[in-house]
Design a protein around this motif. Sequence first.
Motif, short mmCIF file in Angstrom:
data_model
loop_
_atom_site.label_atom_id
_atom_site.label_comp_id
_atom_site.label_asym_id
_atom_site.label_seq_id
_atom_site.Cartn_x
_atom_site.Cartn_y
_atom_site.Cartn_z
N MET A 780 0.83 -1.19 0.00
CA MET A 780 0.00 0.00 0.00
C MET A 780 0.87 1.25 0.00
N ASP A 781 0.44 2.24 -0.77
CA ASP A 781 1.14 3.51 -0.77
C ASP A 781 0.93 4.21 0.56
N ALA A 782 1.80 5.17 0.85
CA ALA A 782 1.72 5.88 2.11
C ALA A 782 0.39 6.62 2.26
N VAL A 783 -0.18 7.06 1.14
CA VAL A 783 -1.46 7.76 1.20
C VAL A 783 -2.52 6.82 1.78
N GLY A 784 -3.19 7.25 2.84
CA GLY A 784 -4.24 6.44 3.44
C GLY A 784 -3.77 5.60 4.60
N LEU A 785 -2.46 5.42 4.78
CA LEU A 785 -1.94 4.67 5.92
C LEU A 785 -1.74 5.57 7.12
N SER A 786 -2.07 5.07 8.31
CA SER A 786 -1.78 5.80 9.54
C SER A 786 -1.50 4.79 10.64
N PHE A 787 -0.83 5.25 11.70
CA PHE A 787 -0.40 4.36 12.77
C PHE A 787 -0.59 5.05 14.12
N THR A 788 -0.80 4.24 15.16
CA THR A 788 -0.82 4.76 16.52
C THR A 788 -0.09 3.80 17.44
N SER A 789 0.40 4.32 18.57
CA SER A 789 1.02 3.52 19.62
C SER A 789 0.23 3.72 20.90
N SER A 790 -0.12 2.63 21.57
CA SER A 790 -0.94 2.74 22.78
C SER A 790 -0.14 3.20 23.98
N ASN A 791 1.18 3.04 23.95
CA ASN A 791 2.03 3.45 25.07
C ASN A 791 3.25 4.17 24.50
N THR A 792 3.16 5.49 24.42
CA THR A 792 4.24 6.26 23.81
C THR A 792 5.46 6.36 24.71
N LEU A 793 5.36 5.89 25.97
CA LEU A 793 6.55 5.84 26.82
C LEU A 793 7.45 4.66 26.42
N VAL A 794 6.86 3.66 25.79
CA VAL A 794 7.61 2.50 25.32
C VAL A 794 8.11 2.73 23.89
N ALA A 795 7.22 3.18 23.03
CA ALA A 795 7.60 3.42 21.63
C ALA A 795 6.61 4.37 21.01
N THR A 796 7.10 5.17 20.06
CA THR A 796 6.24 6.04 19.27
C THR A 796 6.32 5.61 17.82
N VAL A 797 5.32 6.00 17.03
CA VAL A 797 5.31 5.68 15.60
C VAL A 797 4.86 6.93 14.85
N ASP A 798 5.63 7.30 13.82
CA ASP A 798 5.31 8.52 13.09
C ASP A 798 4.48 8.19 11.85
N SER A 799 4.11 9.23 11.11
CA SER A 799 3.22 9.06 9.97
C SER A 799 3.85 8.26 8.84
N GLY A 800 5.19 8.19 8.83
CA GLY A 800 5.87 7.42 7.81
C GLY A 800 6.00 5.95 8.14
N GLY A 801 5.48 5.53 9.29
CA GLY A 801 5.56 4.13 9.69
C GLY A 801 6.85 3.76 10.39
N TYR A 802 7.63 4.77 10.84
CA TYR A 802 8.86 4.50 11.58
C TYR A 802 8.55 4.38 13.07
N VAL A 803 8.89 3.22 13.64
CA VAL A 803 8.67 2.99 15.06
C VAL A 803 9.96 3.29 15.81
N HIS A 804 9.87 4.17 16.81
CA HIS A 804 11.02 4.58 17.60
C HIS A 804 10.93 3.93 18.98
N ALA A 805 11.82 2.96 19.26
CA ALA A 805 11.84 2.28 20.55
C ALA A 805 12.45 3.19 21.61
#
Length: 928
Positions: A780-805
């Motif tokens: 799938m192209d980036a258009v239309g994709l989105s992400f969330t993290s339930s616990n941002t103290l553990v990890a965050t996720v940006d609009s590009g799909g990069y998860v930051h531990a």
Amino acid sequence: MIMSRHSRRVVVAALLLEAMLLSGVAIATDVTLIGVSPNLLGAPPGTTQRLTVTGYFSDATSATLTKATLAAGGNHSCAVVGDGSVRCWGRNGNGQLGNGTTTDSSLPVTAGVFGTVTAVAAGGDSSCVLLFNGGARCWGLNDLGQLGNGTTTTSLVPVIVSGITAVALAVGFRHACALLASGGVNCWGANASGQLGNGTLVGATTAVSVTGISTATAIATGGNHSCAVLATGGVKCWGDNGSGQLGNGSLTASSLPVDVTGISNAVAIVTGFNHSCALLAGDAMRCWGANSSGQLGNGGTVSSSTPVEPTGSLGQVVALGAGSSHTCAVSEGGTSYCWGRNANGQQGNGTLVGNFPTPGIVSGIDTAIAVSGGFEHTCALLGDGNTKCWGLNDGGQLGIGVSGGANQRSGVPLTVNGSVLGIDAGGNHTCAYMPTGTASCWGNGIYGQIGDGETLVRSLPAKVNGLDTWVGAAVNAVGLALGFDHSCAVLSDGEAKCWGRSNAGQVGNNSIITQSAVPLNVYQMNSAMSLASGSAHTCAVLTTGGVQCWGNNNLGALGNSDPANSTFPKTVAGITTALRVSAGFEHTCVVLTSGTVQCWGRGDAGQLGNGSTASSSSPVTVSGITTATWVGLGNYHSCARLSSGELRCWGRNVEGQLGNGTTTGSSVPVTVSGISNASVVVGGGYHTCARLTTGAARCWGRGDLGQLGNGFFINISSPVVVTGIGSAVAIDAGSSHTCALLAGGILQCWGYNEFGQLGVGTLGAGVNSATPATVNGINMDAVGLSFTSSNTLVATVDSGGYVHAIAPGTTTITTYYDGKKRSDTFTVAADTDADGVIDPFDNCINEANPDQVDADADGYGNPCDGDLNNNGFTNSQDYVLFRARLGTGGTAPYDIADFNTNGFVNSQDYILFRNLLGKPSGPSGLHP
């Protein structure tokens, strides 16, 4: 105002659709998220990893236009997609597609609108959009000021409409109107017939107020007239009236609004070139004006200056659309009806001729929610988010990926689809590229040739890293070339990138690396026009007409006398007018502007076509060919398409790949039997395929793995019909498999599938297919994709799909696309042995085992498991078993005694085994 039950239904349906469109609620329902990788979602603190999302479209298409408003213009169409951007397709001679060019497009292209779009309108040769804040942008032809920006200068990109804050737009042949929040109407552009409604016949390059209208609720613009629905339910029209299109009982034009006779409960209005139709609150409809083609739907062809009722039962009508001389309606159940002119199939009833003065059902559409008519084509938005179009397609206005010729028109609806632009098949892998510049690959990836940063076999498409920055960016792929174990892409700025195996320098980045799992820049390449890859070499046609090659130079495959391989591009001497290039196992051929073909490299099977079986490190001319337009090479054979549509092939023919009914090789071109209308020819390892001008496909040669696509697993020396392929727009052959891109964006592949190169989600011995199978899960192209993290103290996720531990713990990463979601647990933890697998999921915590190799499948990885007989201890019994394996090599993928997982059991493993003696099996020698 008291409304009937039917009128409430119409208004509620319209308001619900509008609310869905404006709020961004997904309409499409055919997408299922089936993969988020990496599959083991986890990482050590302080690291970042990117998620790749794959999905399966249950309607077998590769993508859909979703959450769209839709408009069909003169010979083009536009739709608003889910992120609020605009895609247009069709004629573009005046820039009406809005992408900065004047090139027609048979696939949707992105208009350069800045801001979130909520509605789109399309006219004769211009287009306009309404932004979320009420502003408007227009582009295309502006000879009469129809762009509304105070000039008469045509614009290939959107310009601001001066002084407008609107709630709706309508674009006519050479004028446009805006409905204001106050209920007023402003218009601009041509006014020779009074279509601006301000009491004059003087055109305007900026918006002027329509006289006497202050309670409008809907507007429509036709060829040279305009109409508005008032809050009272009445309708007023103004402008040209030569066919009675103002509906006031006369044929006299009016530069001021006049009342349409007998209508007091209208809720919607549409206009054709010289006719008009209104939807009434009681789910009835009325039409008036020109009727020479039956566009009023009352069973006759006599024009009417007062409203008449279409005949037949349309059910409860909820939406209308009008083309130049035809009309369409959508019933509450989703059925579509059309009537009027049908010279190009715009009725959608399967025919291409005649007029239809009474409503008829559009074939195969039963979930429509909106319909729009162009000059000679029609489009409908479906409830699942797809868009379908039918009618004239000479400029690509149906949006199916092909136009003109055999695809000049369609009497049945076809799905608009712009996800896949092209395909290429390699040794045992396949890649496709999209209009966004992204590429996805699948199949054998053990050398990194998939390009997703891994060295894994993929049975479903995986997105190639680093080719998806933004539309129009220099990193965007516009073409592909796949070798046996490597892949390359040509980029929009003339640069090139390659990835995969590079044992002979075929990645071309001027280094001694042996492989790369991500794309690398080809050294000093900045003017590539197209690429072709052989087994282990690649060649580029440059914008200058020259050719450069790199990689394996055995037997002169690179076209120069230096016998050494090259890790960077080298110029092929004497080639200055190349049009196309194709590469075989160790030979290369080009088509020149003169129509001749020249080849170089290995020639032992006659594959150079010059009457010899000698190899040549410099180009030689293929005998007897002077009108070639295309060339396609297999391992040891070559084929050319002539301007007449005939095919000639030469070289090896043991498997029948020359297609002349024999298995006798030839060092000069021979005629392929029974083909006189080929448009493209491609060579596989030992088979050949062609796409015909009709969209059908033919294959011949080796077929033991199903690569001919005719349902059999046998060799055939003459062309055979590929089952079910009737609308191919592209075709390519790999070593032992073949793929075709069909109109509508569907990808199908057939043949060998041990490494998943068919892209259907399965792989392994015996899962080959002798008939085309649909590729699933184009990334799938980036258009239309989105992400969330339930616990941002553990990890965050940006609009590009990069998860930051961030810190140890767990969180839920939720992926959203097209109204669907998938949730995955993401763990942040230590990675003691730094092998890329965090400790909670690592079967050898203190010993590197990145692939988690566990040859005996006991849950303990090889590097820490010397318990060969699985009795719970590593002792003398295991020593006997280990000694028996010494020097025998490994068994795929690894032997149980191959502790360092290098593919061999030898003295290195003996040292590791001795360290484990006397210890229980398990990570670090301990049971977990």
